[in-house]
Motif scaffolding. Structure first.
Motif, PDB file in Angstrom:
ATOM      1  N   THR A 144     -91.545  58.583 -25.781  1.00 33.63           N
ATOM      2  CA  THR A 144     -91.373  59.938 -25.275  1.00 33.63           C
ATOM      3  C   THR A 144     -92.595  60.332 -24.453  1.00 33.63           C
ATOM      4  OG1 THR A 144     -91.026  62.268 -25.865  1.00 33.63           O
ATOM      5  CG2 THR A 144     -92.385  60.957 -27.358  1.00 33.63           C
ATOM      6  N   LEU A 145     -92.357  61.222 -23.489  1.00 31.40           N
ATOM      7  CA  LEU A 145     -93.451  61.793 -22.702  1.00 31.40           C
ATOM      8  C   LEU A 145     -93.530  63.302 -22.914  1.00 31.40           C
ATOM      9  CD1 LEU A 145     -92.941  59.928 -19.274  1.00 31.40           C
ATOM     10  CD2 LEU A 145     -94.489  59.325 -21.144  1.00 31.40           C
ATOM     11  N   SER A 146     -92.882  63.776 -23.956  1.00 30.54           N
ATOM     12  CA  SER A 146     -92.844  65.205 -24.219  1.00 30.54           C
ATOM     13  C   SER A 146     -94.195  65.715 -24.704  1.00 30.54           C
ATOM     14  CB  SER A 146     -91.788  65.524 -25.276  1.00 30.54           C
ATOM     15  OG  SER A 146     -91.855  66.883 -25.665  1.00 30.54           O
ATOM     16  N   ILE A 147     -94.656  66.824 -24.120  1.00 30.13           N
ATOM     17  CA  ILE A 147     -95.926  67.402 -24.574  1.00 30.13           C
ATOM     18  C   ILE A 147     -95.749  68.124 -25.902  1.00 30.13           C
ATOM     19  CG2 ILE A 147     -96.680  67.702 -22.202  1.00 30.13           C
ATOM     20  CD1 ILE A 147     -96.337  70.763 -22.694  1.00 30.13           C
ATOM     21  N   HIS A 148     -94.507  68.344 -26.317  1.00 30.13           N
ATOM     22  CA  HIS A 148     -94.268  68.995 -27.606  1.00 30.13           C
ATOM     23  C   HIS A 148     -94.444  68.021 -28.767  1.00 30.13           C
ATOM     24  CE1 HIS A 148     -92.880  72.430 -25.397  1.00 30.13           C
ATOM     25  NE2 HIS A 148     -91.929  71.732 -24.809  1.00 30.13           N
ATOM     26  N   SER A 149     -94.699  66.753 -28.454  1.00 23.29           N
ATOM     27  CA  SER A 149     -94.855  65.748 -29.504  1.00 23.29           C
ATOM     28  C   SER A 149     -96.300  65.270 -29.622  1.00 23.29           C
ATOM     29  CB  SER A 149     -93.944  64.550 -29.206  1.00 23.29           C
ATOM     30  OG  SER A 149     -94.358  63.889 -28.016  1.00 23.29           O
ATOM     31  N   ILE A 150     -97.242  66.033 -29.072  1.00 26.57           N
ATOM     32  CA  ILE A 150     -98.648  65.613 -29.141  1.00 26.57           C
ATOM     33  C   ILE A 150     -99.192  65.958 -30.521  1.00 26.57           C
ATOM     34  CG2 ILE A 150    -100.894  65.717 -27.987  1.00 26.57           C
ATOM     35  CD1 ILE A 150     -98.597  64.729 -26.249  1.00 26.57           C
ATOM     36  N   THR A 151     -98.851  65.116 -31.502  1.00 28.18           N
ATOM     37  CA  THR A 151     -99.235  65.367 -32.889  1.00 28.18           C
ATOM     38  C   THR A 151    -100.054  64.232 -33.487  1.00 28.18           C
ATOM     39  OG1 THR A 151     -97.110  64.448 -33.589  1.00 28.18           O
ATOM     40  CG2 THR A 151     -97.226  66.835 -33.316  1.00 28.18           C
ATOM     41  N   THR A 152    -100.326  63.182 -32.698  1.00 29.45           N
ATOM     42  CA  THR A 152    -101.137  62.066 -33.174  1.00 29.45           C
ATOM     43  C   THR A 152    -102.274  61.809 -32.191  1.00 29.45           C
ATOM     44  OG1 THR A 152     -99.867  60.345 -32.010  1.00 29.45           O
ATOM     45  CG2 THR A 152     -99.073  61.018 -34.189  1.00 29.45           C
ATOM     46  N   ARG A 153    -103.307  61.111 -32.648  1.00 32.02           N
ATOM     47  CA  ARG A 153    -104.456  60.825 -31.804  1.00 32.02           C
ATOM     48  C   ARG A 153    -104.071  59.958 -30.602  1.00 32.02           C
ATOM     49  NH1 ARG A 153    -109.717  61.244 -32.892  1.00 32.02           N
ATOM     50  NH2 ARG A 153    -108.931  63.178 -33.753  1.00 32.02           N
ATOM     51  N   ARG A 154    -103.207  58.974 -30.822  1.00 31.76           N
ATOM     52  CA  ARG A 154    -102.822  58.090 -29.722  1.00 31.76           C
ATOM     53  C   ARG A 154    -102.053  58.856 -28.646  1.00 31.76           C
ATOM     54  NH1 ARG A 154     -99.837  52.651 -31.278  1.00 31.76           N
ATOM     55  NH2 ARG A 154     -98.287  54.136 -32.057  1.00 31.76           N
ATOM     56  N   ARG A 155    -101.137  59.710 -29.069  1.00 31.43           N
ATOM     57  CA  ARG A 155    -100.396  60.502 -28.096  1.00 31.43           C
ATOM     58  C   ARG A 155    -101.322  61.464 -27.343  1.00 31.43           C
ATOM     59  NH1 ARG A 155     -94.554  62.020 -30.924  1.00 31.43           N
ATOM     60  NH2 ARG A 155     -93.850  59.843 -31.166  1.00 31.43           N
ATOM     61  N   GLU A 156    -102.304  61.970 -28.036  1.00 34.04           N
ATOM     62  CA  GLU A 156    -103.259  62.870 -27.396  1.00 34.04           C
ATOM     63  C   GLU A 156    -104.079  62.130 -26.343  1.00 34.04           C
ATOM     64  OE1 GLU A 156    -106.314  66.465 -28.718  1.00 34.04           O
ATOM     65  OE2 GLU A 156    -105.812  64.871 -30.142  1.00 34.04           O
ATOM     66  N   LEU A 157    -104.438  60.890 -26.626  1.00 29.45           N
ATOM     67  CA  LEU A 157    -105.167  60.080 -25.652  1.00 29.45           C
ATOM     68  C   LEU A 157    -104.326  59.839 -24.403  1.00 29.45           C
ATOM     69  CD1 LEU A 157    -106.820  57.452 -28.035  1.00 29.45           C
ATOM     70  CD2 LEU A 157    -108.038  59.082 -26.584  1.00 29.45           C
ATOM     71  N   PHE A 158    -103.056  59.500 -24.596  1.00 29.99           N
ATOM     72  CA  PHE A 158    -102.162  59.317 -23.458  1.00 29.99           C
ATOM     73  C   PHE A 158    -102.024  60.618 -22.665  1.00 29.99           C
ATOM     74  CE2 PHE A 158    -100.233  55.540 -25.730  1.00 29.99           C
ATOM     75  CZ  PHE A 158    -100.528  54.626 -24.736  1.00 29.99           C
ATOM     76  N   TYR A 159    -101.896  61.725 -23.373  1.00 28.72           N
ATOM     77  CA  TYR A 159    -101.712  63.017 -22.717  1.00 28.72           C
ATOM     78  C   TYR A 159    -102.889  63.344 -21.814  1.00 28.72           C
ATOM     79  CZ  TYR A 159    -101.527  68.092 -22.176  1.00 28.72           C
ATOM     80  OH  TYR A 159    -101.537  69.361 -21.657  1.00 28.72           O
ATOM     81  N   TRP A 160    -104.102  63.213 -22.313  1.00 28.89           N
ATOM     82  CA  TRP A 160    -105.277  63.571 -21.513  1.00 28.89           C
ATOM     83  C   TRP A 160    -105.534  62.570 -20.400  1.00 28.89           C
ATOM     84  CZ3 TRP A 160    -107.081  68.208 -21.239  1.00 28.89           C
ATOM     85  CH2 TRP A 160    -106.876  69.082 -22.304  1.00 28.89           C
ATOM     86  N   ALA A 161    -105.154  61.314 -20.609  1.00 22.47           N
ATOM     87  CA  ALA A 161    -105.240  60.340 -19.504  1.00 22.47           C
ATOM     88  C   ALA A 161    -104.301  60.749 -18.380  1.00 22.47           C
ATOM     89  CB  ALA A 161    -104.889  58.942 -20.016  1.00 22.47           C
ATOM     90  N   ALA A 162    -103.099  61.210 -18.747  1.00 22.74           N
ATOM     91  CA  ALA A 162    -102.152  61.671 -17.738  1.00 22.74           C
ATOM     92  C   ALA A 162    -102.657  62.927 -17.046  1.00 22.74           C
ATOM     93  CB  ALA A 162    -100.786  61.938 -18.388  1.00 22.74           C
ATOM     94  N   VAL A 163    -103.217  63.863 -17.808  1.00 24.06           N
ATOM     95  CA  VAL A 163    -103.730  65.105 -17.228  1.00 24.06           C
ATOM     96  C   VAL A 163    -104.838  64.814 -16.219  1.00 24.06           C
ATOM     97  CG1 VAL A 163    -105.018  67.225 -17.736  1.00 24.06           C
ATOM     98  CG2 VAL A 163    -103.078  66.569 -19.161  1.00 24.06           C
ATOM     99  N   LEU A 164    -105.788  63.965 -16.597  1.00 27.62           N
ATOM    100  CA  LEU A 164    -106.892  63.628 -15.697  1.00 27.62           C
ATOM    101  C   LEU A 164    -106.377  62.969 -14.420  1.00 27.62           C
ATOM    102  CD1 LEU A 164    -109.905  63.451 -15.119  1.00 27.62           C
ATOM    103  CD2 LEU A 164    -109.985  61.310 -16.417  1.00 27.62           C
ATOM    104  N   THR A 165    -105.415  62.083 -14.557  1.00 25.63           N
ATOM    105  CA  THR A 165    -104.880  61.388 -13.384  1.00 25.63           C
ATOM    106  C   THR A 165    -104.107  62.338 -12.485  1.00 25.63           C
ATOM    107  OG1 THR A 165    -104.655  59.423 -14.799  1.00 25.63           O
ATOM    108  CG2 THR A 165    -103.636  59.341 -12.630  1.00 25.63           C
ATOM    109  N   THR A 166    -103.374  63.302 -13.076  1.00 25.10           N
ATOM    110  CA  THR A 166    -102.646  64.266 -12.253  1.00 25.10           C
ATOM    111  C   THR A 166    -103.595  65.128 -11.430  1.00 25.10           C
ATOM    112  OG1 THR A 166    -102.556  65.953 -14.011  1.00 25.10           O
ATOM    113  CG2 THR A 166    -100.702  64.401 -13.854  1.00 25.10           C
TER     114      THR A 166
END
Length: 271
Positions: A144-166
């Motif tokens: 999933t790529l849903s931001i509503h599922s950012i509940t684990t450390r690994r997903r949070e790492l992916f999320y911020w990597a995506a944010v920085l790249t955007t």
């Protein structure tokens, strides 16, 4: 005798299912490390993109570019460490991290062009590929790529990597339209304002799913906010209003602080 399907208590089952679903939704919301996507989310997001653009320009003209870049990187690391250390979404912690990502992401994208001499078209394509790679790895890992599922450390790492790249991608794309294509800042801002309405309309009409619509709009907020911020800050001979990068950065930072404070008060009131 009444048929068996008419004697079953479907309403009780439906009520229980609805209650469980609501509990699960409430738990995911409470556990998530990112805010709900509301109108205020988009307003603050656009303000941070504009503030990051002008703040980056202000710092690199006030200090040596290498020093400014180092300062931006240190500020980014500190803000992300703080964001990762908290267990839930805290407005001022989250939006401080987003603001620092905006500042450093702008610096990084500008450095690729100014220092390394990479054309804006090439850097835009590079960051598109980089973002696609982040999304691909994220989806393959988490499904999933849903931001509503950012509940684990690994997903949070992916999320911020995506944010920085955007942010880096948006900076390169904004400069591409303003400089390489010769549209200027104001025309670029108008173009991206029209473009960002596309995913909103597509989502409203049911033509586009929620997750791709969100990320499409999220990427476009960067060149949208940055283009209008540059337009207000740069000199008249560059097509701007000549308000200055420092004053524009300060006004936007104050606006962000006010809105984040209101968000914090609203959360405490609901709690």
């Amino acid at each position: 005798m009444m048929p068996e399907e008419l004697t079953a208590p479907p309403r009780i089952k439906d009520t229980a299912a609805i209650g469980e679903e609501r509990q699960n939704t409430a738990f995911r919301t409470a556990a998530s490390k990112v805010p709900e996507v509301t109108l205020w989310f988009w307003v603050v997001k656009i303000l941070t993109t504009g503030m990051g653009e002008t703040t980056s320009d202000f710092l690199v003209h006030q200090f040596e570019p290498a020093v400014a870049l180092a300062f931006g990187f240190v500020a980014l690391v500190i803000s992300l460490v703080l964001q990762f250390s908290v267990r839930r979404y805290i407005p001022w912690v989250y939006w401080t991290a987003v603001a620092m990502v905006s500042v450093f992401g702008t610096m990084a994208a500008d450095a690729v062009h100014v220092v390394l001499g990479v054309p804006y078209l090439a850097s835009t394509v590079f960051f598109i590929v980089a973002l696609a790679a982040v999304f691909l790895l994220w989806y393959r890992s988490e499904k999933t790529l849903s931001i509503h599922s950012i509940t684990t450390r690994r997903r949070e790492l992916f999320y911020w990597a995506a944010v920085l790249t955007t942010f880096a991608l948006g900076t390169a794309a904004g400069d591409l339209t303003a400089y390489t294509l010769g549209l200027g800042y104001f025309a670029s801002g108008i173009m991206f304002a029209v473009a960002i309405a596309v995913p909103a309309l597509a989502r409203w009409r049911g033509w586009l799913a929620a997750i791709p619509a969100f990320w499409f709009a999220y990427i476009l907020t960067r060149p949208l906010g940055g283009s209008f911020a540059d337009w207000t800050a740069v000199s008249v001979d560059r097509g701007g209003l000549n308000w200055g990068t420092g004053p524009v950065s300060l006004v936007m930072a104050v606006g962000i602080a006010i809105l984040v404070t209101l968000m914090t008060i609203s959360r405490r009131t609901r709690a």
